[in-house]
Design a protein around this motif. Structure first.
Motif, PDB file in Angstrom:
ATOM      1  N   LEU A   1       0.833  -1.201   0.000  1.00 61.98           N
ATOM      2  CA  LEU A   1       0.000   0.000   0.000  1.00 61.98           C
ATOM      3  C   LEU A   1       0.874   1.260   0.000  1.00 61.98           C
ATOM      4  CD1 LEU A   1      -2.962   1.084   0.258  1.00 61.98           C
ATOM      5  CD2 LEU A   1      -2.549   1.178   2.713  1.00 61.98           C
ATOM      6  N   LEU A   2       1.944   1.244   0.804  1.00 64.00           N
ATOM      7  CA  LEU A   2       2.826   2.403   0.881  1.00 64.00           C
ATOM      8  C   LEU A   2       3.580   2.631  -0.425  1.00 64.00           C
ATOM      9  CD1 LEU A   2       4.336   1.964   4.462  1.00 64.00           C
ATOM     10  CD2 LEU A   2       2.554   3.558   3.736  1.00 64.00           C
ATOM     11  N   ARG A   3       3.734   1.585  -1.226  1.00 66.71           N
ATOM     12  CA  ARG A   3       4.478   1.726  -2.475  1.00 66.71           C
ATOM     13  C   ARG A   3       3.628   2.242  -3.628  1.00 66.71           C
ATOM     14  NH1 ARG A   3       8.053  -3.808  -2.992  1.00 66.71           N
ATOM     15  NH2 ARG A   3       8.666  -4.003  -0.811  1.00 66.71           N
ATOM     16  N   LEU A   4       2.316   2.309  -3.444  1.00 67.81           N
ATOM     17  CA  LEU A   4       1.455   2.723  -4.546  1.00 67.81           C
ATOM     18  C   LEU A   4       1.662   4.199  -4.862  1.00 67.81           C
ATOM     19  CD1 LEU A   4      -1.852   0.897  -3.561  1.00 67.81           C
ATOM     20  CD2 LEU A   4      -0.242   0.256  -5.357  1.00 67.81           C
ATOM     21  N   PRO A   5       1.544   4.577  -6.129  1.00 68.67           N
ATOM     22  CA  PRO A   5       1.717   5.987  -6.500  1.00 68.67           C
ATOM     23  C   PRO A   5       0.543   6.826  -6.047  1.00 68.67           C
ATOM     24  CG  PRO A   5       1.055   4.693  -8.400  1.00 68.67           C
ATOM     25  CD  PRO A   5       1.276   3.710  -7.282  1.00 68.67           C
ATOM     26  N   MET A   6       0.787   8.141  -5.966  1.00 66.38           N
ATOM     27  CA  MET A   6      -0.246   9.048  -5.487  1.00 66.38           C
ATOM     28  C   MET A   6      -1.455   9.047  -6.411  1.00 66.38           C
ATOM     29  SD  MET A   6      -0.485  10.792  -2.799  1.00 66.38           S
ATOM     30  CE  MET A   6      -2.158  11.242  -2.335  1.00 66.38           C
TER      31      MET A   6
END
Length: 744
Positions: free
Chosen positions: A251-256
């Motif tokens: 989840l933290l790696r997903l782009p904005m």
């Protein structure tokens, strides 16, 4: 180890010890080809609450793609290490050294060690000096093979892999299941012996022995059942933890852009479906597989008792399997309709919660309730259709299950009467009991058909989030010492599905250490520029340079850690004021925190609070005013001492006094760093070294306030709109009007 031992000053504080371990890990990992940033590790792991001990370092190394093992060594081991170097060594004061090589210097065997916090080269140390400071604890690290490092997409195979990582526990559970299946033979065989032997021959001694056997079998079954449930609980807890960590990491790696396109509530709902998958795999499905394993015991037992009856039971079982296979497709399609209806219902519920203030202000509760009634009706209708369809195979299979028991009795009785086979009464009843137990897994599969489709749907839900393309991190990128020089060259960028580009051929240069303002109407591209600078959107065209380096070549975490950003509506975390200010730099000193709060104008209201910096904030910081929240956000950005500071309408929520404090401190805030200020209030930009005027994604002009006022029609028009008391008169208004006509 002190200065005399290695020549390297050492700080023995707890924070320095923890940082030393992180820096040693980053150094060794980088040497092994796994890029780790010591700055990022310190920022992520030094949260002021948990110690960074050996176990935590091992977990960090494992998450980074390394194989790690904690060992105890002595001096003799180093002579044969060879390619096992580099090795992390833990000293008595809790700090760490990195051992790089074992060799002889002037005929004396020495170990080449390095302080990971010092730029100095590795230094030799002999056995006596090392033994005086070293505990004997060490960590051996190796890079995992490519197949292990490469992340598999989230799916059934990935989930199954997580389950199989507990193969030892699962093996024990499977072995327990086989033993329990053997014990399930005890009641039918006992019944057979009692009916055919004890009652016929009146043997009391045999009955006593059988009673003892029953007691022993019950004891074993109870103990094994307890152990099986305990092992499953332990394995499930481990799998739950591993899945939770993986999902949060992804989840933290997903782009904005992913979060811009998907509602927060929908993302949370989809990720919450992971629990349904885990429960299915480790509960219903796993137990059914264990039950199927018992067939290895029960089927041979049936053939030993009566082959003809066993063939009859297998035939009925095959028919039941065909029925189950025939309904898999229709149930899958029915469940897809349920998912679609539930999504529509959930999206409306999330929208209602987020827009409750607007709903009440418009007095449209009744209309929303009617729309909700329709969504609920659709969801109930789809769920009812699924239940109706899922009920059909169970209805068909119910008489087949009864046919196994009743048919076995009738067929067995027929065989006994016709004397084509020797079937005693006890044998017949024992067989029917075993046959009923053997076909239970097939009946369970019928009851699980809906759960299977639910698990498949949940798997697709989680995968739609977790398998989205990750944000490029560029861990191998350069990590320059940022000064704040920025260059945009022919930069073009468009948001997905947008009709017009947000930026269209932007060119400008910002000198380091200057204060730059950005102004323009809504939608002119101001915020988009700051998003590109943060690397939140990386699919732009053109060239963006920071300190002369293409931004595409810079480590994204390094870039963001040296950039402070304050948004118009900054988010504060639940916790204390201290924790929020130090969120990006938890190891900062109290003096640095207080200075940041002073510059942000937050010190005056913090000191009035009963608990000061230890004041707890509620969720969303609702116990503070909007201006107070904004000042804390500014302090949070300043405490990291960023080389580049971005204020994106950061002072719009401040009262005039607070805004005056910020602007009064602006020169002190801007000292030694580049500051970009976006504001609709042009009065706050008058002292900027440069003001960029944007219009419809293009740079219309750039210069100082006085210059723009005389030559830029857009700037002068907005300035005099906001400052009507300074308007020069009708002549100027006429020039502005003519300029507007020409633009039209």
């Amino acid at each position: 180890m002190n200065d005399r031992d290695t020549g390297v000053p050492r700080d023995t504080t707890a924070a320095a010890s923890a940082a030393g371990g992180l820096e040693a890990l980053a150094f060794v990992a980088t040497r092994l080809g796994v890029p780790l940033s010591a700055d990022r590790l310190r920022r992520d792991q030094l949260d002021g609450g948990r110690a960074v001990g050996v176990r935590r370092l091992m977990r960090i190394a494992t998450d980074a793609g390394l194989r790690v093992r904690a060992v105890r060594l002595n001096w003799k081991h180093f002579a044969g290490f060879g390619r096992a170097f580099p090795v992390m060594l833990r000293l008595r004061d809790g700090t760490w050294l990195v051992a790089e090589e074992f060799r002889e210097v002037a005929g004396v065997p020495v170990l080449m060690v390095r302080d990971p916090r010092s730029p100095a080269a590795a230094q030799p140390i002999d056995q006596i000096r090392l033994s005086a400071a070293w505990t004997g604890e060490a960590m051996l690290l190796r890079r995992r093979s490519g197949d292990q490092i490469e992340e598999q997409p989230f799916g059934f195979h990935w989930m199954l892999g997580q389950v199989m990582r507990e193969r030892r526990l699962m093996r024990d559970v499977a072995l327990t299941a086989v033993v329990l299946s053997l014990l399930t033979l005890v009641p039918p065989l006992l019944y057979m012996v009692i009916v055919d032997r004890v009652l016929v021959h009146q043997r009391m001694a045999t009955l006593v022995v059988l009673g003892i056997v029953v007691v022993v079998a019950l004891a074993f079954e109870t103990i094994l059942g307890f152990l099986r449930r305990t092992v499953i609980a332990v394995a499930t807890a481990k799998i739950d933890a591993r899945i939770g960590l993986h999902l949060y990491d992804r989840l933290l790696r997903l782009p904005m852009g992913f979060f811009d396109r998907n509602p927060t509530g929908l993302i949370a709902h989809k990720l919450g479906e992971a629990r349904r998958i885990r429960v299915f795999l480790t509960g219903q499905l796993f137990n059914s597989i264990l039950d199927i394993l018992t067939l290895m015991v029960l089927v041979p037992a049936m053939f030993m008792l009566e082959p003809v009856l066993a063939a009859y039971v297998l035939l009925i079982g095959a028919v039941m399997g065909v029925v189950i296979a025939a309904y898999l497709g229709p149930i899958r399609r029915a469940y897809a309709r349920v998912i679609e209806a539930e999504h529509r219902k959930s999206s409306m519920l999330i929208e209602t919660i987020q827009g409750m203030r607007t709903i009440k202000s418009l007095a449209i509760e009744g209309r929303r309730r009617n729309e909700w009634d329709g969504r609920v009706a659709d969801a109930v209708r789809a769920a009812t259709d699924l239940q109706y369809l899922a009920n059909q195979p169970q209805t068909i299979l119910a008489p087949l299950e009864r046919a196994i028991y009743a048919g076995s009795l009738c067929l067995g009785a027929y065989l006994a009467i016709t004397q084509t086979s020797v079937v005693n009464a006890g044998t017949l009843v024992a067989f029917t009991m075993i046959a009923t137990r053997a076909t239970q897994p097939i009946g369970q599969l019928a009851g699980m058909m809906q759960q299977i489709q639910e698990a498949r749907g949940a798997l697709a839900e989680v995968a739609s989030v977790v398998n989205a393309a990750s944000e490029p991190r560029r861990e191998n990128g350069v990590r320059p010492e940022m000064r704040g020089a920025i260059t945009f060259q022919e930069v073009r960028f468009a948001y997905p599905d947008a009709a017009m580009p947000a930026l269209d051929g932007i060119d400008f240069t910002i000198r380091p250490g200057t204060v730059v303002g950005m102004m323009g109407r809504s939608g002119s591209g101001k915020t988009t520029i700051t998003r590109l600078l943060q690397g939140l959107h990386q699919n732009y065209q053109g060239l963006i340079k920071i300190d002369g380096i293409d931004m595409r070549e810079i480590d994204i975490d390094h870039l963001r850690s040296r950039m402070g950003v304050v948004l118009q509506d900054s988010f504060l975390f639940k916790g204390t004021i201290r924790e929020n200010i130090l969120a990006a730099r938890p190891d900062a000193s109290a003096e640095a925190m207080i200075e940041a709060a002073r510059l942000a104008g937050a010190e005056e209201f913090i000191e009035r609070l009963p608990r000061g910096y230890e004041t707890p904030l509620e969720e969303g910081a609702t116990n503070l005013s909007g201006g107070q929240r904004q000042r804390l956000a500014i302090a949070r950005a300043l405490v990291t001492d960023p080389a580049l500071l971005v204020f994106d309408e950061a002072t719009s929520a401040l009262d005039p006094d607070s805004e005056a404090i910020i602007h009064e401190n602006l020169r002190q805030i801007a000292a030694g760093r580049t500051v970009i200020m976006i504001s609709h209030r042009l009065a706050s930009l008058t002292d900027c070294d440069q003001i960029l005027v944007l219009e419809r994604g293009r740079l219309k002009d750039a210069g100082r306030h006085d210059d723009l006022l005389t030559r830029c029609e857009t700037y002068s028009h907005m300035w005099f709109q906001q400052n009507r008391h300074l308007a020069p008169g009708p002549a100027h208004d006429s020039r502005v009007a003519h300029a507007a006509v020409r633009r039209g």
